[in-house]
Design an enzyme around this catalytic site. Sequence first.
Site, PDB file in Angstrom:
ATOM      1  CB  SER A 142      -1.095  -0.356   1.947  1.00 42.62           C
ATOM      2  OG  SER A 142      -1.988   0.848   1.057  1.00 42.62           O
ATOM      3  CE1 TYR A 155      -4.280  -1.908   4.869  1.00 40.21           C
ATOM      4  CE2 TYR A 155      -3.315  -0.308   4.521  1.00 40.21           C
ATOM      5  CZ  TYR A 155      -3.754  -1.261   4.220  1.00 40.21           C
ATOM      6  OH  TYR A 155      -3.592  -1.325   2.996  1.00 40.21           O
TER       7      TYR A 155
END
Length: 260
Positions: A142, A155
């Site tokens: 990401s 995350y």
Amino acid sequence: MKLKDKVCIVTGAASGIGKEIARTYAREGGRVVIADLNKAAAQAAADEIVQSGGSAMAVAMDVTDEGQVNAAVAEVVAAYGGVDVLVSNAGVQIVHPVEEFPFAEWKKMLAIHLDGAFLTTKAVMPHMQQSGRGGSIIYMGSVHSKEASVLKSAYVTAKHGLIGLCKTVAKEGGKHRIRANVICPGFVRTPLVEKQIPEQAQALGISEDDVIKKVMLKDTVDGEFTTVQDVAQVALLFAGFETNALTGQSLVVSHGWFMQ
């Protein structure tokens, strides 16, 4: 066809980014494995590919369960004879401020993103080594593999960790022609991101429209979401690249949100 007869396992492929990668691989001649926690949804995605003229099978896989991962990979090898490409894509999102983040949810996030990437890598590498063909291992990182955002401590930690795992796998796998790379998308409007919009609106005390414009897309060059097709094309590049010239790398696909 860039992936003709290559066996490609894509985790979390019953929907979203993983499903589009699977479709793209099938169009390029890959023999695609839809691996997902939801076997029925995985089978439906595989059936769709087969009906379109591609080759696909579905396997049930909880990427945090070593036994399930090993059994699913063994099923693939029995059916297709090996593994050439792994896309470790399965993921979830949970948002909380650090001081309110339940430890159980922290552990769940790291288990799915990091343990899942490790266990699937560990399961496929021996088959890539034994085939003599090598292979491509692709991790779904990401922009948060490079950058942080509020409310996303687990995350961000997990996505940063994938880069470290990738570099190690690239170095260990090099002599076997096994490449490892990370795709780092910006915000892609998948069900995972749709779920975040109201959650962040509530947590930040702003409107959902402001979450999109002032949080998610604020730093892009054009105010646009990255698409599943954008990410799938990068996954095709990594999977189809035949030499160790492209390994141990991370490529950001984010409409300029993060620039290296």
